[in-house]
Design an enzyme around this catalytic site. Structure first.
Site, PDB file in Angstrom:
ATOM      1  N   HIS A  38      -0.564  27.975 -24.555  1.00 59.46           N
ATOM      2  CA  HIS A  38       0.040  27.437 -25.774  1.00 59.46           C
ATOM      3  C   HIS A  38       0.627  26.056 -25.480  1.00 59.46           C
ATOM      4  CE1 HIS A  38       3.444  29.168 -23.602  1.00 59.46           C
ATOM      5  NE2 HIS A  38       4.156  28.220 -24.198  1.00 59.46           N
ATOM      6  N   HIS A 125       2.575  18.963 -23.578  1.00 57.96           N
ATOM      7  CA  HIS A 125       1.675  19.305 -22.485  1.00 57.96           C
ATOM      8  C   HIS A 125       1.188  20.744 -22.663  1.00 57.96           C
ATOM      9  CE1 HIS A 125       5.528  20.901 -21.159  1.00 57.96           C
ATOM     10  NE2 HIS A 125       4.844  21.728 -20.388  1.00 57.96           N
TER      11      HIS A 125
END
Length: 182
Positions: A38, A125
């Site tokens: 995720h 990120h």
């Protein structure tokens, strides 16, 4: 608990195809299970029961103030701590508004009394692996330096609950669409 974006299955397959051969050669890393991949927008920690309902209202409101946005995963990088690499990640080719979305989500969670939101500047990120001990990650960063996923449109954020296990598991609680509907 945390709030995150989850790339679509075809993008996750692209990541899996790029990372699988590398995992075999780097068993000393703690690789994130693909089921847990995720893009974190806000870490909330333990959310008191009394704040749960208000949290959901505020997350829906925050998401509704941001339009769907094009995203794509890009080349790898590493976060350093005390001069050593500790986290291997893929970058996001994302509009600046992704940081604004993360800020809105975190602010809404704080207003709801939802525990410990992170006050550090947002750095988008996609975590692939963490180092348990000192390791030189530059060969992995180089190996994934040309990674470029298929673009997709992020159209919702999700609230997740963490189950520490083992194995560590993230359970989606609720999704909040981006943009005004109706």
């Amino acid at each position: 608990m945390f709030v995150a974006l989850v790339p679509p299955p075809d993008v996750l397959t692209e990541v899996r195809d790029a990372v699988t051969p590398l995992r075999r050669d780097w068993p000393e890393l703690a690789w994130v299970d693909p089921a847990n991949w995720h893009i974190t927008l806000a870490f909330l920690g333990e959310v008191p029961d009394r704040a749960q309902a208000e949290l959901r209202v505020r997350l829906a409101r925050a998401a509704g103030h941001h339009e769907p946005m094009p995203l794509a995963l890009g080349k790898a990088g590493a976060f350093l701590k005390s001069g050593r690499a500790i986290t291997l990640w893929l970058s996001l080719r994302a509009p600046a508004r992704l940081a604004r979305l993360a800020g809105s989500v975190a602010a809404g969670a704080r207003r709801a009394g939802a525990g410990e939101t992170d006050e550090r500047p947002y750095r988008a990120h996609f975590t692939l692996a963490r180092a348990r001990k000192a390791v030189e990650l530059s060969p992995l960063v180089e190996a994934l330096g040309g990674f470029d996923s298929t673009p997709w449109e992020a159209d919702s954020v999700q609230l997740f609950e963490s189950h520490l296990g083992p194995p560590l598991r993230y359970e989606p609680v609720e999704a909040y669409p981006l943009g005004r509907r109706g």
